[in-house]
Design a protein around this motif. Structure first.
Motif, mmCIF file in Angstrom:
data_model
loop_
_atom_site.group_PDB
_atom_site.id
_atom_site.type_symbol
_atom_site.label_atom_id
_atom_site.label_comp_id
_atom_site.label_asym_id
_atom_site.label_seq_id
_atom_site.Cartn_x
_atom_site.Cartn_y
_atom_site.Cartn_z
ATOM 1 N N GLU A 276 56.013 -58.412 30.460
ATOM 2 C CA GLU A 276 56.755 -58.517 29.127
ATOM 3 C C GLU A 276 56.264 -59.475 28.544
ATOM 4 O O GLU A 276 55.970 -59.712 27.304
ATOM 5 C CB GLU A 276 58.293 -58.371 29.420
ATOM 6 N N GLU A 277 56.136 -60.687 29.311
ATOM 7 C CA GLU A 277 55.647 -61.970 28.591
ATOM 8 C C GLU A 277 54.130 -61.913 28.225
ATOM 9 O O GLU A 277 53.892 -62.563 27.407
ATOM 10 C CB GLU A 277 55.946 -63.136 29.794
ATOM 11 N N GLU A 278 53.500 -61.051 28.939
ATOM 12 C CA GLU A 278 52.013 -61.115 28.854
ATOM 13 C C GLU A 278 51.772 -60.251 27.472
ATOM 14 O O GLU A 278 51.299 -60.830 26.669
ATOM 15 C CB GLU A 278 51.182 -60.361 29.812
ATOM 16 N N VAL A 279 52.461 -59.133 27.262
ATOM 17 C CA VAL A 279 52.581 -58.439 26.055
ATOM 18 C C VAL A 279 52.901 -59.358 24.672
ATOM 19 O O VAL A 279 52.303 -59.231 23.698
ATOM 20 C CB VAL A 279 53.385 -57.082 26.232
ATOM 21 N N ALA A 280 53.867 -60.037 24.890
ATOM 22 C CA ALA A 280 54.462 -61.051 23.971
ATOM 23 C C ALA A 280 53.516 -62.053 23.532
ATOM 24 O O ALA A 280 53.384 -62.528 22.431
ATOM 25 C CB ALA A 280 55.845 -61.524 24.299
ATOM 26 N N SER A 281 52.724 -62.610 24.427
ATOM 27 C CA SER A 281 51.744 -63.543 24.263
ATOM 28 C C SER A 281 50.645 -63.069 23.267
ATOM 29 O O SER A 281 50.112 -63.787 22.711
ATOM 30 C CB SER A 281 51.339 -64.244 25.523
ATOM 31 N N ASP A 282 50.111 -61.731 23.502
ATOM 32 C CA ASP A 282 49.096 -61.219 22.724
ATOM 33 C C ASP A 282 49.013 -59.894 22.715
ATOM 34 O O ASP A 282 48.400 -59.242 23.453
ATOM 35 C CB ASP A 282 47.731 -61.806 23.447
ATOM 36 N N PHE B 206 59.042 -51.638 32.075
ATOM 37 C CA PHE B 206 57.926 -52.523 32.670
ATOM 38 C C PHE B 206 58.277 -52.630 34.213
ATOM 39 O O PHE B 206 59.417 -52.960 34.935
ATOM 40 C CB PHE B 206 58.173 -53.814 31.946
ATOM 41 N N THR B 207 57.072 -52.663 35.131
ATOM 42 C CA THR B 207 57.363 -52.822 36.476
ATOM 43 C C THR B 207 57.259 -54.075 36.995
ATOM 44 O O THR B 207 58.102 -54.344 37.921
ATOM 45 C CB THR B 207 56.169 -52.146 37.246
ATOM 46 N N HIS B 208 57.043 -55.079 36.056
ATOM 47 C CA HIS B 208 57.229 -56.477 36.351
ATOM 48 C C HIS B 208 57.484 -57.222 35.452
ATOM 49 O O HIS B 208 57.165 -57.245 34.027
ATOM 50 C CB HIS B 208 55.807 -57.205 36.963
ATOM 51 N N ALA B 209 58.425 -58.382 35.524
ATOM 52 C CA ALA B 209 58.905 -59.225 34.385
ATOM 53 C C ALA B 209 57.744 -59.914 33.458
ATOM 54 O O ALA B 209 57.853 -60.056 32.324
ATOM 55 C CB ALA B 209 59.811 -60.209 34.885
ATOM 56 N N GLU B 210 56.827 -60.354 34.309
ATOM 57 C CA GLU B 210 55.547 -61.033 33.850
ATOM 58 C C GLU B 210 54.830 -60.283 32.946
ATOM 59 O O GLU B 210 54.180 -60.691 31.917
ATOM 60 C CB GLU B 210 54.565 -61.355 34.917
ATOM 61 N N ALA C 185 66.908 -63.335 27.262
ATOM 62 C CA ALA C 185 65.961 -62.279 27.016
ATOM 63 C C ALA C 185 64.673 -62.735 26.827
ATOM 64 O O ALA C 185 64.279 -63.920 26.875
ATOM 65 C CB ALA C 185 66.272 -61.976 25.499
ATOM 66 N N SER C 186 63.716 -61.980 27.425
ATOM 67 C CA SER C 186 62.331 -62.258 27.328
ATOM 68 C C SER C 186 61.621 -62.403 25.905
ATOM 69 O O SER C 186 62.135 -62.113 24.958
ATOM 70 C CB SER C 186 61.450 -60.994 28.023
ATOM 71 N N SER C 187 60.464 -62.964 26.016
ATOM 72 C CA SER C 187 59.950 -63.398 24.373
ATOM 73 C C SER C 187 59.658 -62.166 24.037
ATOM 74 O O SER C 187 59.638 -61.822 22.586
ATOM 75 C CB SER C 187 58.439 -64.036 24.776
ATOM 76 N N LEU C 188 59.193 -60.996 24.803
ATOM 77 C CA LEU C 188 58.841 -59.464 24.126
ATOM 78 C C LEU C 188 60.170 -59.124 23.430
ATOM 79 O O LEU C 188 59.925 -58.459 22.341
ATOM 80 C CB LEU C 188 58.394 -58.738 25.269
ATOM 81 N N ARG C 189 61.324 -59.069 24.085
ATOM 82 C CA ARG C 189 62.603 -58.436 23.554
ATOM 83 C C ARG C 189 63.022 -59.373 22.322
ATOM 84 O O ARG C 189 63.524 -58.767 21.591
ATOM 85 C CB ARG C 189 63.608 -58.609 24.871
ATOM 86 N N ARG C 190 62.886 -60.677 22.467
ATOM 87 C CA ARG C 190 63.161 -61.487 21.055
ATOM 88 C C ARG C 190 62.501 -60.964 19.987
ATOM 89 O O ARG C 190 62.808 -60.813 18.812
ATOM 90 C CB ARG C 190 63.067 -62.800 21.518
ATOM 91 N N PRO D 25 62.952 -55.470 35.171
ATOM 92 C CA PRO D 25 63.765 -56.266 36.146
ATOM 93 C C PRO D 25 64.545 -57.229 35.304
ATOM 94 O O PRO D 25 65.561 -57.421 35.862
ATOM 95 C CB PRO D 25 62.450 -57.300 36.486
ATOM 96 N N ALA D 26 64.484 -57.228 34.041
ATOM 97 C CA ALA D 26 65.460 -57.825 33.227
ATOM 98 C C ALA D 26 66.292 -57.048 32.615
ATOM 99 O O ALA D 26 67.237 -57.606 32.034
ATOM 100 C CB ALA D 26 64.951 -58.637 31.996
ATOM 101 N N GLY D 27 66.434 -55.840 33.178
ATOM 102 C CA GLY D 27 67.514 -55.078 32.570
ATOM 103 C C GLY D 27 67.139 -53.934 31.511
ATOM 104 O O GLY D 27 65.818 -53.933 31.238
ATOM 105 N N SER D 28 68.054 -53.253 30.740
ATOM 106 C CA SER D 28 67.603 -52.393 29.720
ATOM 107 C C SER D 28 68.433 -52.915 28.518
ATOM 108 O O SER D 28 69.458 -53.419 28.462
ATOM 109 C CB SER D 28 68.391 -51.143 30.294
ATOM 110 N N GLN D 29 67.632 -52.670 27.400
ATOM 111 C CA GLN D 29 68.017 -53.078 25.945
ATOM 112 C C GLN D 29 67.461 -52.181 24.988
ATOM 113 O O GLN D 29 66.485 -51.658 25.036
ATOM 114 C CB GLN D 29 67.525 -54.484 25.650
#
Length: 418
Positions: free
Chosen positions: A47-53, A41-45, A2-7, A23-27
């Motif tokens: 999700e990580e950007e949103v989670a970071s800030d 999200f069109t890119h996995a990156e 799971a991405s940081s955003l999904r956690r 890209p990481a699937g659906s949840q």
């Protein structure tokens, strides 16, 4: 994995139903009740950007087209997050970014640099064609007064002008100063409805052009004038019987509250009356929304009443009335957002799709501040002498009733020239 955003969302979303795919699937997150939102999200990156800030990157990822909606919209996404408790989901990254923003805000608030004209130009010197897409016929870019409930946007803006005019106690022949005159609607309304002479000041070249053109077409140039003028530098030798300021105080900045009210005291006649209409928030903010600061209103600040009152008291002005309007701006912003999105193709032709998504995020986030964060409008009436206004509030309703006769017979507004 799971991405940081999904956690993060797993900790936050307990109420409602939020579906996240990419890209990481659906949840799916939440208990399934209440709001339903589905995003991709069109890119996995992304999700990580949103989670970071989240405070900044959610807007930027959406603006750049890397977050798409399959159900709901950006307002519903922001609202489903706010419907849930956020305090337990703070990450170390969010905490240190918050601390940096607090430090940065303190530095900015402690440096007395006048960037008023630059900050105003960033927003208000956008093309007049943009504002024509979503404002009412009088181009009122501030909170309407939805009294009675359910009236149209235009009717609410007329009711706002009428309500403020009643509180001003304006009489024929008086001199009125409007600090932050927008596109000229309030000044023209006061001149026509109350027979006063109005000087409106603005720092926006675009607003100045439109205002002067509107006043000339309406035959009011002899009674209504607009100047490119910073309130900082108003000469103390010129006095006004009335001062009105609508939707401008949010741009003054916390450091300048004292200067603003001292200047108002200087130029207000001994028996004068001032009405200030501003957005307020329930407590002092540690720092501005990073999205709003970067993209929409650089240098702006939404005050709490606790921050405003000491500056008023030190200036020598007396508070004669305060009215709180809790939800009227939420209704106004909903109208603006719906009208804007109904003409999004025209907006994109003026700027581009990224700008359209940025503006949608701004309107949705601002609406949510009133529906979920207890923001409000306050109208503060100020005087220099205690007996400059009646000692009861009956006069407000009485004057509004008289002004309704003017509103019913007022000639139609001329269209704005671009």
């Amino acid at each position: 994995m799971a991405s940081s955003l999904r956690r993060l969302l797993a900790k936050i979303i307990k109420k409602g139903r939020l579906t996240v795919s990419g890209p990481a699937g659906s949840q799916v997150f939440g208990d399934g009740g209440g709001r339903t939102v589905a995003i991709r999200f069109t890119h996995a990156e992304a999700e990580e950007e949103v989670a970071s800030d989240p405070q900044l990157k959610l807007a930027e990822v959406y603006m750049n087209g890397r977050l798409l909606f399959e159900e709901g919209d950006i307002y519903e996404l922001l609202a489903i997050v706010k419907d849930n408790t956020l305090s337990e989901a703070l990450t170390p990254g969010m905490i240190w970014r918050g601390l940096l923003r607090i430090a940065g805000a303190r530095i900015r608030h402690g440096v007395p640099i006048n960037r008023n004209q630059r900050n105003v130009a960033h927003h208000y010197d956008l093309s007049a064609k943009l504002f024509n897409l979503f404002l009412d016929e009088d181009w009122q870019y501030s909170c309407g007064y939805f009294n009675p409930p359910g009236i149209s946007l235009y009717e609410a803006q007329v009711a706002k002008k009428r309500h403020i005019a009643a509180k001003l106690l304006a009489e024929p022949g008086q001199k009125v100063l409007e600090i932050g005159s927008g596109w000229g609607g309030m000044a023209m309304y006061l001149a026509e409805s109350s027979g006063v002479d109005v000087t409106g000041i603005t720092l926006s070249q675009e607003q100045l052009r439109v205002s002067r053109d509107r006043a000339q077409k309406r035959g009011l140039s002899d009674r209504v004038r607009f100047e490119l003028q910073d309130y900082y530098y108003l000469p103390a030798s010129t006095k006004y019987d009335r001062i009105v300021s609508v939707g401008m105080f949010e741009h003054v900045g916390r450091l300048n509250f004292g200067r603003y009210f001292r200047k108002a005291y200087e130029v207000l006649d001994e028996d004068g009356v001032m009405v200030l209409h501003s957005i307020g928030q329930p407590y002092p903010a540690r720092y501005n929304s990073p999205f709003i600061e970067k993209y929409i209103f650089p240098g702006g600040y939404i005050p709490s009443l606790a921050e405003v009152m000491p500056a008023v008291e030190r200036s020598g002005l007396l508070v004669s009335d305060i009215e709180i309007l809790p939800m009227h701006y939420a209704h106004t912003l909903r109208h603006w957002r719906e009208r804007f999105l109904a003409r999004r193709e025209e907006a994109a032709s003026i700027y581009d799709e990224r700008f359209v998504r940025m503006w949608e995020f701004y309107l949705a986030g601002s609406e949510m501040a009133f529906t979920h964060e207890n923001f409000f409008i306050f109208q503060m009436q100020l005087t220099r002498k205690r007996l400059s206004v009646p000692d009861n509030r009956d006069y407000i309703a009485e004057r509004e009733e008289r002004l309704k006769s003017f509103d019913e017979t007022s000639p139609p507004l001329e269209p704005v020239t671009f």
